[in-house]
Scaffold this motif. Structure first.
Motif, PDB file in Angstrom:
ATOM      1  N   ALA A  35       0.851  -1.197   0.000  1.00 44.88           N
ATOM      2  CA  ALA A  35       0.000   0.000   0.000  1.00 44.88           C
ATOM      3  C   ALA A  35       0.886   1.247   0.000  1.00 44.88           C
ATOM      4  O   ALA A  35       1.981   1.246   0.573  1.00 44.88           O
ATOM      5  N   SER A  36       0.407   2.304  -0.639  1.00 48.05           N
ATOM      6  CA  SER A  36       1.208   3.527  -0.758  1.00 48.05           C
ATOM      7  C   SER A  36       0.872   4.567   0.302  1.00 48.05           C
ATOM      8  O   SER A  36       1.642   5.500   0.521  1.00 48.05           O
ATOM      9  N   GLY A  37      -0.268   4.441   0.947  1.00 49.99           N
ATOM     10  CA  GLY A  37      -0.679   5.409   1.958  1.00 49.99           C
ATOM     11  C   GLY A  37      -2.063   5.064   2.454  1.00 49.99           C
ATOM     12  O   GLY A  37      -2.739   4.183   1.903  1.00 49.99           O
ATOM     13  N   GLY A  38      -2.489   5.746   3.509  1.00 52.18           N
ATOM     14  CA  GLY A  38      -3.824   5.484   4.032  1.00 52.18           C
ATOM     15  C   GLY A  38      -4.081   6.228   5.323  1.00 52.18           C
ATOM     16  O   GLY A  38      -3.294   7.091   5.730  1.00 52.18           O
ATOM     17  N   LYS A  39      -5.165   5.874   5.983  1.00 52.24           N
ATOM     18  CA  LYS A  39      -5.556   6.526   7.229  1.00 52.24           C
ATOM     19  C   LYS A  39      -6.714   5.764   7.860  1.00 52.24           C
ATOM     20  O   LYS A  39      -7.424   5.019   7.166  1.00 52.24           O
ATOM     21  N   ILE A  40      -6.915   5.965   9.148  1.00 56.40           N
ATOM     22  CA  ILE A  40      -8.126   5.507   9.801  1.00 56.40           C
ATOM     23  C   ILE A  40      -9.205   6.554   9.546  1.00 56.40           C
ATOM     24  O   ILE A  40      -8.959   7.767   9.669  1.00 56.40           O
ATOM     25  N   GLY A  70      -9.304   5.742  16.452  1.00 59.92           N
ATOM     26  CA  GLY A  70      -9.548   4.805  17.532  1.00 59.92           C
ATOM     27  C   GLY A  70     -10.098   3.459  17.098  1.00 59.92           C
ATOM     28  O   GLY A  70     -10.264   2.558  17.914  1.00 59.92           O
ATOM     29  N   GLY A  71     -10.400   3.319  15.816  1.00 54.58           N
ATOM     30  CA  GLY A  71     -10.963   2.070  15.314  1.00 54.58           C
ATOM     31  C   GLY A  71     -11.734   2.323  14.037  1.00 54.58           C
ATOM     32  O   GLY A  71     -11.447   3.256  13.297  1.00 54.58           O
ATOM     33  N   GLY A  72     -12.724   1.496  13.773  1.00 62.16           N
ATOM     34  CA  GLY A  72     -13.510   1.670  12.557  1.00 62.16           C
ATOM     35  C   GLY A  72     -12.794   1.127  11.339  1.00 62.16           C
ATOM     36  O   GLY A  72     -12.174   0.064  11.385  1.00 62.16           O
ATOM     37  N   PHE A  73     -12.827   1.883  10.249  1.00 64.67           N
ATOM     38  CA  PHE A  73     -12.293   1.422   8.973  1.00 64.67           C
ATOM     39  C   PHE A  73     -10.943   2.055   8.641  1.00 64.67           C
ATOM     40  O   PHE A  73     -10.720   3.240   8.901  1.00 64.67           O
ATOM     41  N   LEU A  74     -10.072   1.236   8.059  1.00 62.88           N
ATOM     42  CA  LEU A  74      -8.785   1.680   7.547  1.00 62.88           C
ATOM     43  C   LEU A  74      -8.901   1.844   6.038  1.00 62.88           C
ATOM     44  O   LEU A  74      -9.253   0.896   5.330  1.00 62.88           O
ATOM     45  N   LEU A  75      -8.619   3.052   5.546  1.00 62.27           N
ATOM     46  CA  LEU A  75      -8.636   3.340   4.110  1.00 62.27           C
ATOM     47  C   LEU A  75      -7.214   3.269   3.578  1.00 62.27           C
ATOM     48  O   LEU A  75      -6.297   3.849   4.173  1.00 62.27           O
ATOM     49  N   LEU A  76      -7.021   2.572   2.457  1.00 61.45           N
ATOM     50  CA  LEU A  76      -5.697   2.432   1.856  1.00 61.45           C
ATOM     51  C   LEU A  76      -5.731   2.753   0.370  1.00 61.45           C
ATOM     52  O   LEU A  76      -6.729   2.487  -0.312  1.00 61.45           O
ATOM     53  N   TYR A  77      -4.637   3.335  -0.112  1.00 67.34           N
ATOM     54  CA  TYR A  77      -4.409   3.510  -1.539  1.00 67.34           C
ATOM     55  C   TYR A  77      -3.415   2.426  -1.948  1.00 67.34           C
ATOM     56  O   TYR A  77      -2.327   2.326  -1.376  1.00 67.34           O
ATOM     57  N   CYS A  78      -3.778   1.618  -2.942  1.00 70.40           N
ATOM     58  CA  CYS A  78      -2.912   0.511  -3.323  1.00 70.40           C
ATOM     59  C   CYS A  78      -3.121   0.155  -4.790  1.00 70.40           C
ATOM     60  O   CYS A  78      -4.258  -0.005  -5.249  1.00 70.40           O
TER      61      CYS A  78
END
Length: 322
Positions: free
Chosen positions: A272-277, A282-290
């Motif tokens: 993956a090249s980057g991302g964020k919660i 504190g939780g929930g979904f992790l978004l990724l650029y890949c």
């Protein structure tokens, strides 16, 4: 019967600058998009004068003041619908996962209730009314981005002015850009549900000492808007996500933790090249650029449930009226 459909959102950059504690010092800004995951609100006239409200639990009461659900109670009182209705909500994704579900619920319920009494509200009006319910009436320690994202739909740059007004600038993405985003953006559920209120309350309290970080995050929104409008969707998007996440983690405790940091690092090492919660953290979904070629390795590395999603253009709307 009336049914409304209201989208959830993912916020790319600027989250936290939509809090009053920050934007009253200058202005805040966010770039976000609606996605094809929604909450559906139904409202129907009841045979008697009681109110039946069904969400994760069911309430049947004689008067609106007896409702435990604070948002539903406030919306009903705002619209003057205080008896003889049945309301249900069904969501594609559970609450507390960083997709703005509470505000989508508020916007969708207000849309349904105003339609029920024969009034049509614009997206701007629905968003402002939802902010009034959640922030002014109920005093929830949240920002304004979720209400506007849910009401308008699409991908937008929102500016939160020091006087409390909100301006929307739609980001015009081409079909090619949208397909690229749908292919390269991935979302994984960490398995952690949490209330954002505690984190956001602490963030508001720490705003004065974190202005340099929040200014950086606010300015990222303007930068991303320019890139999307002038260059389209490219690798700079991943870099901005990553930089913004590193900054956001330093605002206050609770936004990240050792488990989340480890998952994110595993995703980066797998390709993956980057991302964020998403959301307050504190939780929930992790978004990724890949890139697509590396996605199987990333899926294997993080070992989490993936949510298949698409960029959505439509905001809150009535999908059934009879």
């Amino acid at each position: 019967m009336i049914i409304t459909q209201t989208p959830f959102r993912i916020s790319f950059v600027g989250g936290g600058t939509d809090l009053e504690a920050y934007y009253k010092t200058n202005y805040g800004a966010v770039v976000s998009t609606a996605i094809n995951k929604s909450i559906y609100i139904t409202i129907n006239k009841r045979f008697d004068d009681t109110i039946r409200l069904s969400y994760s639990k069911t309430e049947i009461v004689d008067h609106v003041d007896d409702l435990q659900h604070d948002i539903a109670k406030a919306c009903l009182k705002m619209t003057g619908v205080e008896r003889g209705v049945e309301i249900t909500s069904i969501a594609d994704v559970p609450a507390g996962t960083g997709l703005g579900s509470s505000s989508s619920f508020t916007v969708g319920l207000l849309n349904a209730l105003y339609t029920y009494i024969g009034e049509q509200k614009s997206a701007q009006e629905l968003a402002e009314l939802a902010c009034r319910v959640e922030i002014d009436i109920l005093k929830h320690p949240i920002g304004k981005q979720d209400q506007f994202a849910a009401a308008y739909g699409g991908m937008n740059y929102f500016r939160f002015n020091s006087d409390g007004s909100v301006e929307r600038e739609k980001i015009q993405i081409t079909d090619v850009m949208k397909r690229e985003m749908n292919r390269k953006l991935m979302m994984f559920y960490t398995g952690i549900k949490r209330s954002a209120d505690g984190i956001l309350k602490k963030q508001s309290q720490d705003t004065a000492s974190k202005l340099d970080i929040l200014n950086y995050m606010r300015d990222q929104a303007g930068t991303l808007k320019t890139i999307l409008n002038q260059e389209g969707f490219n690798d700079k998007f991943a870099e901005i996500l990553h930089q913004g996440w590193q900054k956001k983690k330093s605002i206050t405790n609770g936004i990240s933790n050792g488990n989340i940091d480890e998952i994110y690092q595993q995703a980066l090492e797998a390709g993956a090249s980057g991302g964020k919660i998403l959301g307050a953290g504190g939780g929930g979904f992790l978004l990724l650029y890949c890139d697509e070629a590396k996605q199987p390795a990333v899926r294997n590395a993080v070992g989490l449930r993936e949510l298949d999603f698409r960029i959505a253009e439509r905001g809150s709307r009535v999908v059934y009226f009879a």
